[in-house]
Design an enzyme around this catalytic site. Structure first.
Site, PDB file in Angstrom:
ATOM      1  N   CYS A 113       0.555   9.957   0.099  1.00 20.69           N
ATOM      2  CA  CYS A 113       1.003   9.012   0.448  1.00 20.69           C
ATOM      3  C   CYS A 113       2.247   9.032   1.140  1.00 20.69           C
ATOM      4  CB  CYS A 113       0.701   7.723  -0.199  1.00 20.69           C
ATOM      5  SG  CYS A 113      -1.102   7.348  -0.562  1.00 20.69           S
ATOM      6  N   HIS A 249       5.365   1.743   1.468  1.00 22.71           N
ATOM      7  CA  HIS A 249       4.028   2.340   1.826  1.00 22.71           C
ATOM      8  C   HIS A 249       3.254   1.241   1.287  1.00 22.71           C
ATOM      9  CE1 HIS A 249       0.448   4.441   0.999  1.00 22.71           C
ATOM     10  NE2 HIS A 249       0.441   4.476  -0.520  1.00 22.71           N
ATOM     11  N   ASN A 279      -4.853   0.863   2.134  1.00 15.18           N
ATOM     12  CA  ASN A 279      -3.963   1.903   2.013  1.00 15.18           C
ATOM     13  C   ASN A 279      -4.524   2.951   3.043  1.00 15.18           C
ATOM     14  OD1 ASN A 279      -2.691   4.148   0.915  1.00 15.18           O
ATOM     15  ND2 ASN A 279      -2.868   3.573  -1.170  1.00 15.18           N
TER      16      ASN A 279
END
Ligand code: UT7
Length: 322
Positions: A113, A249, A279
């Site tokens: 990520c 994030h 996500n």
């Protein structure tokens, strides 16, 4: 030394939307639980045959158009992904081919990520040294391809997407500072056990899918996102009040809220796309950046802090004037 500035942003989300109501039919969950614990209401899912390179190309073309440059103006492609189309060649080289800008270096970065933040840091350093003038930096993942759709602790969170920026040499910042980190001791909190060298054969059930110890990841994520923000701000003699926008994030709405609270940052100054994107791994930060640029929240001259956190663990922060 040269500086690097963002000349244009772009992003792309696959057409298909998977809602929490859809998930209720697939696993033992409720839409209320998912919204309350994650903030995610829907996420986009790549169509069968639609690859990370396909998503990257759409995002890249939009970033190039926003920057007003041609693909042939690009000297370097750095692409963050964990879900490449092939073991090799890299997505970056295939994206280069799609865009027709041959000859310059093109490579993928694997930091899960944090992939886009790593890629942006690297491209910035290429520009700072004068090695290249203009870079295409992409974060893209078809993360739902490595999700176990029976695992209610992970499948509720993730979606697919891509985001991109054109980064170009400038006489003033641009990127003010950029810091990366990693700690490999956390491997098994968030990982895919199967792999090329350790073997794709299913040594145990579902080894080819993401496994996550969610609440443990949660705690490290919140602590790290707070600490790296404070470190980069302090190192540049700034405080949270100097930030126009925090773009963390997009892991979980509660992680974003807890980070903002611990930093003393009003949530209105944080870009939050969790509700509609979920996500999207390496795509999450550039997607959120592009959304807020295009809807007019982010203006030229604004001070932004981009933050990544992901499997490894890896993390990174980029402080910049947009
Ligand atoms: O991108 C990299 C970073 N990734 C992240 O940052 C993810 C971080 N973690 C999270 O977002 C959260 O930990 C989750 C959303 C994954 C889980 O939320 P949680 O509040 O930490 O729940 P938990 O894992 O502690 O589980 C609490 C309960 C459990 O039931 P029991 O054992 O208390 O009876 C789970 O079985 O919630 C249950 N549960 C669910 N219930 C309904 C877990 N998933 C679900 C679900 N629907 N989808």
């Amino acid at each position: 030394m040269n500086y690097a500035r963002i000349a244009g942003t772009g992003s792309y989300l696959p057409e298909k939307v998977l809602t929490n109501a859809d998930l209720e039919k697939m696993i033992d969950t409720t839409a209320e639980w998912v919204v309350e614990r994650t903030g995610v209401e829907e996420r986009h899912i790549a169509a069968p045959g639609e690859t990370t390179c396909d998503l990257s190309e759409q995002a890249a073309r939009r970033a190039l158009a926003a920057a007003g440059v041609e693909p042939t103006d690009i000297d370097l492609i750095v692409l963050g992904t964990t879900t490449p189309d092939h073991v090799f060649p890299s997505v970056a080289t295939q994206l280069q081919h799609r865009l027709g800008c041959y000859g310059g270096p093109a490579f993928d970065v694997q930091a899960v990520c944090t992939g886009f933040v790593y890629a942006l840091d690297i491209a910035n350093r290429f520009i700072q040294t004068g090695a290249v003038r203009r870079a295409l930096v992409v974060g893209a993942d078809t993360f739902t391809r490595i999700i176990n759709w029976q695992d209610r602790g992970t499948c509720i969170l993730f979606g697919d997407g891509a985001g991109a920026v054109v980064l170009e040499a400038a006489s003033e910042p641009g990127i003010i500072d950029s810091r990366l980190g990693a700690d490999g001791r956390y491997k098994e909190l968030l990982w895919v056990p199967a792999g090329v060298s350790s073997g794709y054969e299913q040594t145990r059930e579902n080894a080819a899918f993401v496994e996550m110890r969610g609440s443990e990841v949660f705690k490290v994520a919140v602590t790290t996102l707070k600490e790296i923000a404070e470190q980069i701000l302090a190192a540049n003699h700034l405080t949270v009040t100097d930030l126009n926008w925090l773009i963390p994030h997009q892991a979980n709405r509660r992680i974003l809220s807890a980070t903002a609270k611990r930093l003393g940052l009003p949530e209105e100054r944080m870009v939050d796309c969790v509700r509609t994107h979920g996500n999207t791994s390496a795509a999450s930060v550039p997607l959120a950046l592009d959304v807020a640029v295009r809807d007019g929240r982010i203006q030229r001259g604004d001070t932004l802090l981009l933050e990544g956190f992901g499997g490894g663990f890896t993390w990174g922060a980029v402080l910049l004037k947009y």
